[in-house]
Design an enzyme around this catalytic site. Structure first.
Site, PDB file in Angstrom:
ATOM      1  N   GLU A  27       0.837  -1.212   0.000  1.00 21.79           N
ATOM      2  CA  GLU A  27       0.000   0.000   0.000  1.00 21.79           C
ATOM      3  C   GLU A  27       0.864   1.251   0.000  1.00 21.79           C
ATOM      4  OE1 GLU A  27      -3.148  -0.305  -1.164  1.00 21.79           O
ATOM      5  OE2 GLU A  27      -3.604  -1.587   0.547  1.00 21.79           O
ATOM      6  N   LEU A 131     -12.313   0.219  -3.689  1.00 20.57           N
ATOM      7  CA  LEU A 131     -12.181  -0.955  -4.555  1.00 20.57           C
ATOM      8  C   LEU A 131     -11.982  -0.551  -6.022  1.00 20.57           C
ATOM      9  CD1 LEU A 131     -14.906  -3.286  -2.967  1.00 20.57           C
ATOM     10  CD2 LEU A 131     -12.476  -3.152  -2.437  1.00 20.57           C
ATOM     11  N   GLU A 166      -6.452   9.598 -14.709  1.00 28.76           N
ATOM     12  CA  GLU A 166      -6.768   9.789 -13.287  1.00 28.76           C
ATOM     13  C   GLU A 166      -6.011  11.007 -12.734  1.00 28.76           C
ATOM     14  OE1 GLU A 166      -8.468   6.962 -11.488  1.00 28.76           O
ATOM     15  OE2 GLU A 166      -8.667   8.293  -9.767  1.00 28.76           O
ATOM     16  N   ASP A 178      -4.001   0.502  -9.533  1.00 31.31           N
ATOM     17  CA  ASP A 178      -5.408   0.136  -9.730  1.00 31.31           C
ATOM     18  C   ASP A 178      -5.681  -0.267 -11.177  1.00 31.31           C
ATOM     19  OD1 ASP A 178      -5.444   1.039  -7.143  1.00 31.31           O
ATOM     20  OD2 ASP A 178      -6.398   2.951  -7.617  1.00 31.31           O
TER      21      ASP A 178
HETATM   22  C1  GLA Z   1      -5.158   4.407  -4.222  1.00 30.93           C
HETATM   23  C2  GLA Z   1      -4.378   4.805  -5.467  1.00 30.93           C
HETATM   24  C3  GLA Z   1      -3.302   3.771  -5.805  1.00 30.93           C
HETATM   25  C4  GLA Z   1      -2.448   3.447  -4.580  1.00 30.93           C
HETATM   26  C5  GLA Z   1      -3.328   3.151  -3.369  1.00 30.93           C
HETATM   27  C6  GLA Z   1      -2.534   2.969  -2.121  1.00 30.93           C
HETATM   28  O1  GLA Z   1      -5.901   3.248  -4.501  1.00 30.93           O
HETATM   29  O2  GLA Z   1      -5.253   4.946  -6.562  1.00 30.93           O
HETATM   30  O3  GLA Z   1      -2.513   4.242  -6.867  1.00 30.93           O
HETATM   31  O4  GLA Z   1      -1.541   4.476  -4.324  1.00 30.93           O
HETATM   32  O5  GLA Z   1      -4.283   4.181  -3.138  1.00 30.93           O
HETATM   33  O6  GLA Z   1      -1.784   1.807  -2.182  1.00 30.93           O
END
Ligand code: GLA
Length: 388
Positions: A27, A131, A166, A178
């Site tokens: 994360e 999610l 994004e 993601d």
């Molecule tokens: C969000 C962001 C990802 C990542 C997570 C943390 O989901 O979109 O790019 O940085 O937070 O791991």
């Protein structure tokens, strides 16, 4: 419920679907050029698409009345807002990135032959739960545009297009995890991604064979400062890297922690410690999965949560309660997942204990007077694809 033909009168040419994701571990490591290990889930966003003979993109959805439109000749991030920015943003980002890969002179030339499209969106990815409902929509649009506009590009390239959309069209300074999960995921597997080289390896999870189930506990907590908190954590990581004299925290590992503790202030040190230990935990999770199977990865998930709670400080009491209660009720590992400051936790549970863990979490939330969480099992699923 409204569908494509209620809104549009063009002829439908196909449907594309892309999944949301759960990050198993890793994360806030993606924008530090580190390692992540997410999986695509069996919750998807589907777009039904019709061909237009002008250059207009028009989008409508089940979750809002009305229609948004933008011409392919006037794609401008400044003019994009709300959920339609995810779709228009992909078209814009393709225009920005394609000239380089296809050897074209400009953004305008990249999409000069592209037809307009009518796009109807529906989704089973919960919004605001962490999610990646936004990445699901971006990736459904990305694979659809690539196919209908005959663009010969890789899925890794489309992930980078999603990230650019994004970042610049939606305005969220996120990493590439993601979109990579939504595009590269495969059934019963997670994506081990090196966010520096973008090398991706799809690794079987074997949860079903091991009689394990992955529960998502959506706390419904959405903190107003989530975006600000994310930006601030990113800045701390950049500051830590600069003070340590490296381009990115990926250039350090856990052996550098003693030096980091002597150079950095307490808060920056703890932010850096989370990233360095989390990168190591991703590597350890992949190794453990391969050597000892999924039943052995629990302690790494637990340790990841502690690190996010105490060092990176992105958890909230509801997520901590979901994690602690799941662990007490028999989960083999649990952690918050996603960006933090709310959203969902995941708990890896023996299938036989699934109902007991859910009941324990519901009871604990009621006793604490927290809003009732939504708890459901997810399964690792295939990435974005054409449905029909
Ligand atoms: C969000 C962001 C990802 C990542 C997570 C943390 O989901 O979109 O790019 O940085 O937070 O791991």
């Amino acid at each position: 419920m409204t569908d494509f033909s209620d809104v549009f009168d063009t002829e439908m040419v196909g449907r594309w679907a892309a999944p949301g994701r759960v990050n198993l571990i890793g994360e806030h490591t993606d924008y530090n050029d580190g390692f992540v290990f997410p999986m695509a889930i069996d919750r998807t966003t589907t777009i039904t698409v019709g061909r237009r003979d002008d250059r207009l993109l028009r989008v409508a959805s089940t979750f809002e009345d009305g229609l948004h439109e933008m011409s392919l000749d006037a794609l401008d991030p400044e003019a994009m807002s709300g959920w339609s920015a995810y779709v228009f943003g992909i078209a814009w980002a393709l225009g920005q990135k394609l000239p380089e890969v296809l050897g074209l002179p400009s953004a305008a030339s990249a999409l000069s032959g592209a037809m307009g499209l009518d796009i109807f969106v529906e989704s089973s990815v919960p919004v605001g739960a962490g999610l990646s409902s936004s990445a699901a929509l971006e990736c459904a649009a990305a694979v659809c545009f690539a196919e209908l506009w005959s663009l010969d590009v890789t899925r890794q390239f489309l992930a980078s297009v999603g990230q650019l959309a994004e970042n610049d069209a939606v305005g969220a300074p996120t990493g590439i995890m993601d979109q990579s999960a939504s595009l590269l995921g495969q059934a019963d597997s997670a994506v081990f991604l090196d966010c520096r080289s973008l090398d991706a390896e799809v690794i079987g999870l074997g949860f079903g064979v091991a009689s394990l189930e992955l529960l998502v506990i959506d706390t419904h907590v959405e903190h107003a400062h989530a975006t600000g908190g994310y930006v601030e954590r990113r800045a701390s990581c950049e500051k830590g890297a600069a003070l340590m004299g490296v381009p990115s925290l990926r250039d350090l590992d856990v052996d550098d922690l003693p030096r980091a503790s002597s150079i950095l202030d307490d808060v920056t040190f703890r932010r850096v410690r989370h990233i360095l230990t989390e990168n190591q935990r991703v590597l350890d999770t992949v190794r453990t999965l391969r050597t000892n199977g999924p039943g052995a990865i629990g302690p790494l998930l637990d340790a990841s949560h502690v690190s996010m709670r105490d060092d990176f400080e992105i958890s909230v009491p509801e997520l901590d309660l979901a994690v602690a209660t799941s662990q007490d009720a028999g989960a083999i590992g649990a952690r918050m997942t996603g960006g933090g400051f709310g959203g969902a936790a995941i708990a890896l549970v023996p299938t036989a204990l699934r109902d007991a863990v859910s009941a324990a979490v519901l009871d604990a939330f009621a006793a604490a007077d927290y809003r009732e969480p939504t708890i459901f099992a997810v399964h690792a699923a295939d990435g974005a694809h054409r449905v029909d």
